[in-house]
Design an enzyme around this catalytic site. Structure first.
Site, short mmCIF file in Angstrom:
data_model
loop_
_atom_site.label_atom_id
_atom_site.label_comp_id
_atom_site.label_asym_id
_atom_site.label_seq_id
_atom_site.Cartn_x
_atom_site.Cartn_y
_atom_site.Cartn_z
N CYS A 106 64.10 57.74 10.24
CA CYS A 106 64.41 56.32 10.40
C CYS A 106 63.21 55.60 10.99
O CYS A 106 62.57 56.11 11.92
CB CYS A 106 65.62 56.18 11.33
SG CYS A 106 66.12 54.49 11.64
N HIS A 145 73.16 55.42 5.64
CA HIS A 145 72.23 55.25 6.75
C HIS A 145 72.09 53.76 7.11
O HIS A 145 72.19 53.38 8.28
CB HIS A 145 70.88 55.86 6.37
CG HIS A 145 69.84 55.77 7.43
ND1 HIS A 145 69.37 56.88 8.10
CD2 HIS A 145 69.14 54.72 7.94
CE1 HIS A 145 68.45 56.50 8.98
NE2 HIS A 145 68.29 55.19 8.88
N GLU A 146 71.84 52.92 6.10
CA GLU A 146 71.60 51.50 6.38
C GLU A 146 72.87 50.78 6.82
O GLU A 146 72.83 49.94 7.72
CB GLU A 146 70.98 50.81 5.16
CG GLU A 146 69.64 51.38 4.71
CD GLU A 146 68.60 51.51 5.82
OE1 GLU A 146 68.62 50.72 6.78
OE2 GLU A 146 67.76 52.42 5.73
N HIS A 155 73.52 51.33 10.38
CA HIS A 155 72.75 50.41 11.24
C HIS A 155 73.53 49.12 11.50
O HIS A 155 73.49 48.58 12.60
CB HIS A 155 71.41 50.04 10.59
CG HIS A 155 70.31 51.00 10.87
ND1 HIS A 155 69.82 51.25 12.14
CD2 HIS A 155 69.56 51.76 10.04
CE1 HIS A 155 68.84 52.12 12.07
NE2 HIS A 155 68.66 52.46 10.80
#
Length: 174
Positions: free
Chosen positions: A99, A141-142, A145
């Site tokens: 990341c 993953h995004e 966030h």
């Protein structure tokens, strides 16, 4: 377009849920374009607005990442506004997930093999698609966030604490 600062753990903006985008206006479009440029310059395959200090539910990603169609010269990216994962299946371990906001660290993270993602494009049109393999990992993953979740939150407590100790040590040495 402009390069944006990439915030790093433990920045507060990375640790809280991002706000829904209510209107896709020129400010949002500029942010998306700047995020795309920043992602490729970093270099990365995805970037979420909290990573550049903006508490907004926006991600950009390279749709060719991991594909045999990928061309290093093509800096094509796509954006999703208010994305969400509405279904998931299968299970894989993403190898050496990393990341831009968690520098100098990579590890295996359990992720779903396939996810169905829903969101808006820059024109405000509703999109829904299935992502598999690396693209599925990028989406998970995004979107994590946007919910204030870092990939280090998805690893063992021992590994997470070792990373946090390393960060604290680095912060006290500056």
């Amino acid at each position: 377009m402009a390069l944006l600062e990439i915030y790093q753990y433990p920045a507060a903006v990375l640790l809280k849920k991002a706000l829904q985008v209510e209107t896709i206006d020129d400010t949002v479009i500029k942010l998306v374009n700047d995020m795309g440029e920043t992602m490729f310059e970093a270099p990365g395959v995805g970037l979420a607005a909290p990573q550049v200090g903006q508490s907004r539910r926006i991600i950009v990603y390279n749709p060719q990442a991991g594909s045999s169609n990928a061309n290093e010269d093509t800096k094509e990216f796509k954006a999703l506004i208010n994305p969400e994962i509405i279904a998931s299946s299968g299970s894989i371990v993403s190898e050496n997930e990393a990341c831009l906001s968690v520098p100098d660290y990579s590890c295996n993270v359990k992720r779903f093999e396939t996810v169905t993602v829903r969101g808006l494009n820059l024109e405000g049109k509703k999109l829904e698609f299935d992502a598999q393999g690396l693209l599925a990992v990028i989406m998970q993953h995004e979107i994590d966030h946007l919910d204030g979740i870092l990939y280090i939150d998805r690893i063992s407590t021992l590994k997470r604490n070792m990373y946090k100790k390393k960060v604290r040590k680095g912060l006290t040495n500056h």
